[in-house]
Design a protein around this motif. Structure first.
Motif: not given
Length: 286
Positions: A161-162, A214-219, A224-228
């Motif tokens: 999306l980004d 897109t910002v992802c959360q891990v714990e 930002v900019d997550p890979t697959a």
């Protein structure tokens, strides 16, 4: 959501592979060597489709998208007689990802198209509108430009999306709109005669067009900019529409997990800082 659907692309990750990816995020040494706040290099090319009024190709990692914009004369909507019209369509190639085969690809394409359209036009709850559609009007209530924004996803390596939103902004900045001459309008009921001057063109004000971050959360860690692989390992994610000024123009929660209020604020702040930096770099490229 889009991220959830895209995450099925890497659902084959083993438990040990998922642990490796998540540990790398928490330790701030991601599997490709980046820190959590680092965006991969953005490759931008504009004017790559000669037949289009505007076009771009944007590549980030293994994610590669082409965007083309065509203009046609048409009639405005009855509820917006003084505006032009925008049609956004995303085509996802089945060769880009196994996720895109069959109905799954159609659903993802529809979600991506709606997300990009919302980014440009906002919603009834949003006061921000990236494009002044009145500039696409030619004869009030009778004739306007219809702008077709078509994207093709060539390959996917995360953060689709980004990348699409950056490609859309670049293509709109590249778009040249022909000037027109209107005649035959002695009476309001007359049908206008439109003469298009392809030699003389003008460009839209693309400064206000935002991008999605897109910002992802891990714990408790944010990236930002997550890979697959990182997308499938994330606990939750926010897709934040960010303008060049850093203003937030839209927020969409992705994933099933709830996000604590303080973490949500941190995610939005990270998206704002990343978005401003990305759009500043894009302006220098264009």
């Amino acid at each position: 959501s889009i991220v959830e659907r895209m995450a099925t692309t890497t659902a084959h990750l083993s438990a040990s592979e998922r642990e490796f990816v998540r540990d790398g995020v928490v330790e701030d040494v991601r599997s490709d060597g980046r820190r959590r706040v680092d965006f991969r290099r953005v490759w931008v090319q504009v004017g790559n489709i000669p037949q289009a009024n505007g076009s771009s190709r944007v590549t980030v990692g293994d994610t590669d998208c082409v965007m083309g914009i065509k203009l046609e004369l048409g009639q405005p909507d009855a509820n917006a007689p003084g505006n032009g019209k925008i049609v956004v369509e995303v085509d996802v190639s089945s060769t880009a990802s196994p996720t895109f085969k069959g109905r799954g690809g159609e659903d993802i394409a529809a979600e991506l198209s709606a997300a990009l359209r919302s980014l440009l036009q906002g919603s009834t709850q949003q006061k921000y509108c990236a494009l002044d559609l009145t500039t696409l009007s030619i004869v009030h209530g009778k004739t306007c430009w219809i702008m077709y924004i078509d994207a093709v996803v060539l390959s996917v390596g995360g953060n689709l999306l980004d990348v699409l939103s950056l490609a859309m902004k670049a293509a709109l900045a590249d778009t040249e709109i022909p000037k027109v001459e209107v005649s035959g309008m002695e009476d309001d009921d007359d049908i206008p005669e439109i003469e298009i001057d392809s030699e003389e063109t003008w460009k839209l004000d693309s400064f206000r067009i935002p991008t999605t971050v897109t910002v992802c959360q891990v714990e408790r860690s944010l990236l930002v900019d997550p890979t697959a692989d990182e997308e499938v390992c994330a606990d939750s994610a926010l897709a934040v529409g960010v303008a060049s000024t850093g203003d937030v123009v839209g927020i969409t929660k992705l994933g099933f997990c709830s996000i604590p209020h303080d973490v949500c604020k941190d995610m939005i702040y990270l998206a704002q800082q990343t978005g401003k930096r990305l759009l500043r770099q894009l302006r220098l490229t264009l």
